[in-house]
Scaffold this motif. Structure first.
Motif, mmCIF file in Angstrom:
data_model
loop_
_atom_site.group_PDB
_atom_site.id
_atom_site.type_symbol
_atom_site.label_atom_id
_atom_site.label_comp_id
_atom_site.label_asym_id
_atom_site.label_seq_id
_atom_site.Cartn_x
_atom_site.Cartn_y
_atom_site.Cartn_z
ATOM 1 N N LEU A 177 0.825 -1.217 0.000
ATOM 2 C CA LEU A 177 0.000 0.000 0.000
ATOM 3 C C LEU A 177 0.858 1.266 0.000
ATOM 4 C CD1 LEU A 177 -2.871 -1.088 2.406
ATOM 5 C CD2 LEU A 177 -2.932 -0.875 -0.097
ATOM 6 N N THR A 178 1.985 1.229 0.683
ATOM 7 C CA THR A 178 2.895 2.383 0.654
ATOM 8 C C THR A 178 3.428 2.606 -0.753
ATOM 9 O OG1 THR A 178 3.504 2.048 2.967
ATOM 10 C CG2 THR A 178 5.011 3.367 1.622
ATOM 11 N N LEU A 179 3.797 1.524 -1.422
ATOM 12 C CA LEU A 179 4.269 1.630 -2.800
ATOM 13 C C LEU A 179 3.176 2.196 -3.699
ATOM 14 C CD1 LEU A 179 6.672 1.020 -4.652
ATOM 15 C CD2 LEU A 179 5.732 -1.269 -4.962
ATOM 16 N N LYS A 180 1.954 1.728 -3.528
ATOM 17 C CA LYS A 180 0.830 2.221 -4.332
ATOM 18 C C LYS A 180 0.554 3.694 -4.030
ATOM 19 C CE LYS A 180 -2.715 2.349 -6.998
ATOM 20 N NZ LYS A 180 -2.466 2.707 -8.376
ATOM 21 N N ARG A 181 0.631 4.105 -2.772
ATOM 22 C CA ARG A 181 0.432 5.519 -2.423
ATOM 23 C C ARG A 181 1.489 6.390 -3.083
ATOM 24 N NH1 ARG A 181 -1.448 3.525 2.440
ATOM 25 N NH2 ARG A 181 0.596 3.456 3.393
ATOM 26 N N ALA A 182 2.739 5.937 -3.052
ATOM 27 C CA ALA A 182 3.822 6.700 -3.685
ATOM 28 C C ALA A 182 3.566 6.846 -5.178
ATOM 29 C CB ALA A 182 5.168 6.035 -3.424
ATOM 30 N N GLN A 183 3.174 5.765 -5.832
ATOM 31 C CA GLN A 183 2.874 5.813 -7.268
ATOM 32 C C GLN A 183 1.719 6.762 -7.539
ATOM 33 O OE1 GLN A 183 -0.141 4.190 -8.713
ATOM 34 N NE2 GLN A 183 0.433 5.133 -10.631
ATOM 35 N N HIS A 184 0.699 6.708 -6.723
ATOM 36 C CA HIS A 184 -0.487 7.552 -6.909
ATOM 37 C C HIS A 184 -0.149 9.040 -6.744
ATOM 38 C CE1 HIS A 184 -4.714 8.623 -6.898
ATOM 39 N NE2 HIS A 184 -4.511 9.292 -5.778
#
Length: 149
Positions: free
Chosen positions: A17-24
């Motif tokens: 989820l942290t990786l997805k937040r960074a991408q977003h």
């Protein structure tokens, strides 16, 4: 008594989820930087790839820019309508895609804006860690894309 963290607190899930937040957030910031030029991340990615692969087909561009063929068709149409990309008959039924002079100029103008967004985010990491981070992300991506047994 089970000592495993609750599923919603799993370190593995938190990592994803942290990786997805960074991408977003990165995508949002890039969209903000490109908006004054009537572009977004998706359009810019296609422009970049058309420059990198002159004459590429829509399916080649879709794979390279992580779009579905249907989405890519719409993006190419928008770029063509704006005079940034020209499409012409190519190999058999395949349509070749090329940047126009206006497309090259636009790409040259907007790419430094996008690069500044990314460079600003990278200031959070010491220079030596940036290269390592990129390598770790590449390894992570490779692990996700290799065939599963």
């Amino acid at each position: 008594m089970n000592s495993d963290p609750a599923p919603d607190r799993s370190p593995v899930v938190e990592f994803g989820l942290t990786l997805k937040r960074a991408q977003h957030v990165l995508a949002q910031r890039l969209d903000e930087a490109l908006r004054p030029f009537d572009l977004n991340l998706g359009l810019w990615a296609v422009l970049r790839e058309v420059e990198r692969q002159p004459g590429a087909s829509a399916s080649e561009l879709a794979r390279a820019t992580f779009h579905t063929p249907q989405t890519l068709g719409g993006l190419l149409q928008r770029l063509q309508d704006r005079g940034l990309v020209e499409r012409s008959a190519g190999r058999g039924r395949i349509v070749d895609n090329h940047l126009t002079a206006t497309g090259r100029d636009t790409l040259a103008t907007v790419t430094p804006k996008a690069e500044a967004v990314i460079a600003d985010a990278l200031t959070a990491l010491p220079p030596a860690d940036r290269e390592r981070f990129q390598g770790l992300l590449a390894d992570f991506t490779d692990a996700l894309t290799r065939p599963r047994d």
